[in-house]
Design a protein around this motif. Structure first.
Motif, PDB file in Angstrom:
ATOM      1  N   GLN A  46      -6.805 -10.020  -3.759  1.00 29.00           N
ATOM      2  CA  GLN A  46      -5.881 -11.152  -3.877  1.00 29.00           C
ATOM      3  C   GLN A  46      -4.450 -10.739  -3.546  1.00 29.00           C
ATOM      4  N   TRP A  47      -4.068  -9.543  -3.976  1.00 30.58           N
ATOM      5  CA  TRP A  47      -2.738  -9.033  -3.618  1.00 30.58           C
ATOM      6  C   TRP A  47      -2.644  -8.855  -2.105  1.00 30.58           C
ATOM      7  N   ALA A  48      -3.728  -8.398  -1.499  1.00 31.44           N
ATOM      8  CA  ALA A  48      -3.732  -8.168  -0.051  1.00 31.44           C
ATOM      9  C   ALA A  48      -3.378  -9.450   0.699  1.00 31.44           C
ATOM     10  N   GLN A  49      -3.919 -10.584   0.239  1.00 29.11           N
ATOM     11  CA  GLN A  49      -3.609 -11.865   0.879  1.00 29.11           C
ATOM     12  C   GLN A  49      -2.129 -12.211   0.729  1.00 29.11           C
ATOM     13  N   GLN A  50      -1.554 -11.851  -0.409  1.00 26.48           N
ATOM     14  CA  GLN A  50      -0.156 -12.203  -0.666  1.00 26.48           C
ATOM     15  C   GLN A  50       0.826 -11.346   0.127  1.00 26.48           C
ATOM     16  N   VAL A  51       0.482 -10.064   0.316  1.00 28.79           N
ATOM     17  CA  VAL A  51       1.457  -9.152   0.933  1.00 28.79           C
ATOM     18  C   VAL A  51       1.188  -8.904   2.416  1.00 28.79           C
ATOM     19  N   GLY A  52       0.131  -9.514   2.952  1.00 29.08           N
ATOM     20  CA  GLY A  52      -0.129  -9.403   4.377  1.00 29.08           C
ATOM     21  C   GLY A  52      -0.725  -8.090   4.814  1.00 29.08           C
ATOM     22  N   ALA A  53      -1.703  -7.610   4.062  1.00 30.30           N
ATOM     23  CA  ALA A  53      -2.403  -6.371   4.423  1.00 30.30           C
ATOM     24  C   ALA A  53      -3.850  -6.499   3.986  1.00 30.30           C
ATOM     25  N   SER A  54      -4.705  -5.680   4.563  1.00 32.67           N
ATOM     26  CA  SER A  54      -6.101  -5.712   4.145  1.00 32.67           C
ATOM     27  C   SER A  54      -6.261  -4.963   2.827  1.00 32.67           C
ATOM     28  N   GLU A  55      -7.320  -5.295   2.092  1.00 31.71           N
ATOM     29  CA  GLU A  55      -7.596  -4.590   0.840  1.00 31.71           C
ATOM     30  C   GLU A  55      -7.792  -3.100   1.109  1.00 31.71           C
ATOM     31  N   ARG A  56      -8.457  -2.780   2.201  1.00 37.11           N
ATOM     32  CA  ARG A  56      -8.701  -1.370   2.539  1.00 37.11           C
ATOM     33  C   ARG A  56      -7.390  -0.628   2.788  1.00 37.11           C
ATOM     34  N   THR A  57      -6.472  -1.278   3.491  1.00 38.40           N
ATOM     35  CA  THR A  57      -5.170  -0.654   3.757  1.00 38.40           C
ATOM     36  C   THR A  57      -4.407  -0.382   2.467  1.00 38.40           C
ATOM     37  N   LEU A  58      -4.380  -1.369   1.577  1.00 37.88           N
ATOM     38  CA  LEU A  58      -3.682  -1.191   0.308  1.00 37.88           C
ATOM     39  C   LEU A  58      -4.313  -0.078  -0.523  1.00 37.88           C
ATOM     40  N   SER A  59      -5.632  -0.048  -0.550  1.00 37.78           N
ATOM     41  CA  SER A  59      -6.326   0.996  -1.290  1.00 37.78           C
ATOM     42  C   SER A  59      -5.940   2.368  -0.763  1.00 37.78           C
ATOM     43  N   ARG A  60      -5.880   2.497   0.550  1.00 35.97           N
ATOM     44  CA  ARG A  60      -5.508   3.773   1.163  1.00 35.97           C
ATOM     45  C   ARG A  60      -4.053   4.141   0.832  1.00 35.97           C
ATOM     46  N   LEU A  61      -3.158   3.141   0.813  1.00 32.75           N
ATOM     47  CA  LEU A  61      -1.756   3.401   0.497  1.00 32.75           C
ATOM     48  C   LEU A  61      -1.583   3.908  -0.935  1.00 32.75           C
ATOM     49  N   PHE A  62      -2.296   3.299  -1.888  1.00 35.63           N
ATOM     50  CA  PHE A  62      -2.190   3.749  -3.279  1.00 35.63           C
ATOM     51  C   PHE A  62      -2.735   5.170  -3.432  1.00 35.63           C
ATOM     52  N   THR A  63      -3.815   5.461  -2.758  1.00 36.68           N
ATOM     53  CA  THR A  63      -4.387   6.807  -2.833  1.00 36.68           C
ATOM     54  C   THR A  63      -3.443   7.828  -2.208  1.00 36.68           C
ATOM     55  N   LYS A  64      -2.842   7.470  -1.078  1.00 38.57           N
ATOM     56  CA  LYS A  64      -1.948   8.393  -0.379  1.00 38.57           C
ATOM     57  C   LYS A  64      -0.679   8.673  -1.177  1.00 38.57           C
ATOM     58  N   GLU A  65      -0.059   7.615  -1.719  1.00 37.84           N
ATOM     59  CA  GLU A  65       1.244   7.786  -2.369  1.00 37.84           C
ATOM     60  C   GLU A  65       1.139   8.230  -3.820  1.00 37.84           C
ATOM     61  N   PHE A  66       0.106   7.760  -4.517  1.00 38.54           N
ATOM     62  CA  PHE A  66       0.015   8.036  -5.953  1.00 38.54           C
ATOM     63  C   PHE A  66      -1.190   8.885  -6.349  1.00 38.54           C
ATOM     64  N   ASN A  67      -2.072   9.129  -5.398  1.00 38.45           N
ATOM     65  CA  ASN A  67      -3.318   9.839  -5.715  1.00 38.45           C
ATOM     66  C   ASN A  67      -4.063   9.142  -6.848  1.00 38.45           C
ATOM     67  N   GLN A  68      -4.007   7.823  -6.854  1.00 41.90           N
ATOM     68  CA  GLN A  68      -4.642   6.996  -7.871  1.00 41.90           C
ATOM     69  C   GLN A  68      -5.199   5.740  -7.219  1.00 41.90           C
ATOM     70  N   SER A  69      -6.197   5.156  -7.862  1.00 40.26           N
ATOM     71  CA  SER A  69      -6.658   3.842  -7.441  1.00 40.26           C
ATOM     72  C   SER A  69      -5.633   2.794  -7.863  1.00 40.26           C
ATOM     73  N   PHE A  70      -5.739   1.600  -7.279  1.00 38.58           N
ATOM     74  CA  PHE A  70      -4.842   0.518  -7.672  1.00 38.58           C
ATOM     75  C   PHE A  70      -4.955   0.218  -9.162  1.00 38.58           C
ATOM     76  N   ARG A  71      -6.183   0.166  -9.690  1.00 39.57           N
ATOM     77  CA  ARG A  71      -6.379  -0.166 -11.110  1.00 39.57           C
ATOM     78  C   ARG A  71      -5.740   0.886 -12.020  1.00 39.57           C
ATOM     79  N   ALA A  72      -5.890   2.166 -11.662  1.00 35.50           N
ATOM     80  CA  ALA A  72      -5.301   3.233 -12.478  1.00 35.50           C
ATOM     81  C   ALA A  72      -3.774   3.173 -12.413  1.00 35.50           C
ATOM     82  N   TRP A  73      -3.238   2.937 -11.207  1.00 27.81           N
ATOM     83  CA  TRP A  73      -1.783   2.828 -11.059  1.00 27.81           C
ATOM     84  C   TRP A  73      -1.238   1.641 -11.844  1.00 27.81           C
TER      85      TRP A  73
END
Length: 263
Positions: free
Chosen positions: A174-201
């Protein structure tokens, strides 16, 4: 008065101190001091960046920054902290590396005592206390809560949305739809920057936001539910896993520090 100006007019002293207040979202951009610095939060939330490391400094921690070290800080909420500046040419040889320290009750009382001593003339008692401070910094357990504020504009939009409404239950899709990115892209960004899943972050962010709420009179249950936790028990368990103490213990420590600090 600017910290470096305060240092320059007291260059013969071993120790000077000041209190610093920052409004929410205030950025104290990269700078350095000719003396070592100890940052001890009294209220609010501070995220600091030192040598490419970004850490959140809550009330049960302090940050030691060696002289000449570039650093910057951003206030998540209205923040106040005590800053001790330690003369590197004094009788005490302090650590050469920055450190975020877990603060024991003794450590906290030592810092608050030095805050009061800063206005008094230098003497052997001050030197002895500074030796103890260095011992405490050296012996303290590392206490680093990783960064929370993203750099990518899409994940930053999620961060800002959760700051405004931390209890929102939007999924990553749902966030992906709001911010203009795919869910996969967002998941990869959270892992890259925080070394965490979105839910953990997200849980991490909610827990850090709860620190400010614990300075109010709101009940633990009310705080838990307002942040999106299923129950106060779930919140307490997650809080203790991240911050070592329970929310109740943390709250008591904040109130005690504020009382001593204001004397």
């Amino acid at each position: 008065m600017n910290a470096n100006t305060l240092i320059s007019i007291n260059e013969q002293k071993q120790l000077v101190a000041k209190t610093i207040s920052m409004p929410a979202s205030y950025l104290d951009d990269y700078h350095q001091h000719p003396w070592h610095q100890v940052i001890f939060p009294v209220s609010g939330l501070l995220q600091s960046e030192i040598d490419n490391r970004r850490v959140v400094v809550p009330h049960n921690a302090l940050l030691y920054i060696p002289a000449g070290t570039q650093h910057k800080s951003v206030a998540f909420t209205r923040t106040e902290f005590a800053a001790l500046y330690l003369n590197p040419t004094s009788k005490v040889t302090f650590c050469h590396a920055p450190k975020s320290c877990l603060v024991t009750p003794f450590f906290k009382e030592l810092v608050l005592l030095l805050l009061k001593k800063a206005d008094a003339p230098d003497n052997n008692a001050t030197s002895n206390l500074l030796h103890v401070l260095n011992d405490q910094i050296t012996a303290a357990a590392n206490y680093e809560i990783p960064l929370l504020k993203p750099k990518d504009r899409r994940t930053l939009a999620i961060f800002e949305g959760l700051i405004d409404q931390p209890a929102t239950r939007l999924t990553l899709a749902q966030w992906a739809q709001q911010v203009g990115a795919s869910e996969r892209t967002l998941s990869r960004l959270f892992t890259k920057e925080f070394n965490q899943s979105f839910r953990a972050w997200r849980q991490h962010l909610r827990l850090v936001l709860s620190l400010e709420l614990l300075t109010t009179t709101r009940s633990i249950q009310d705080i838990a539910l307002s942040l999106g936790f299923a129950s106060d028990a779930a919140y307490i368990s997650a809080f203790k896993a991240l911050f070592v103490n329970t929310p109740h213990t943390y709250r008591n420590g904040v109130l005690q520090a504020k009382t001593v600090y204001s004397l």
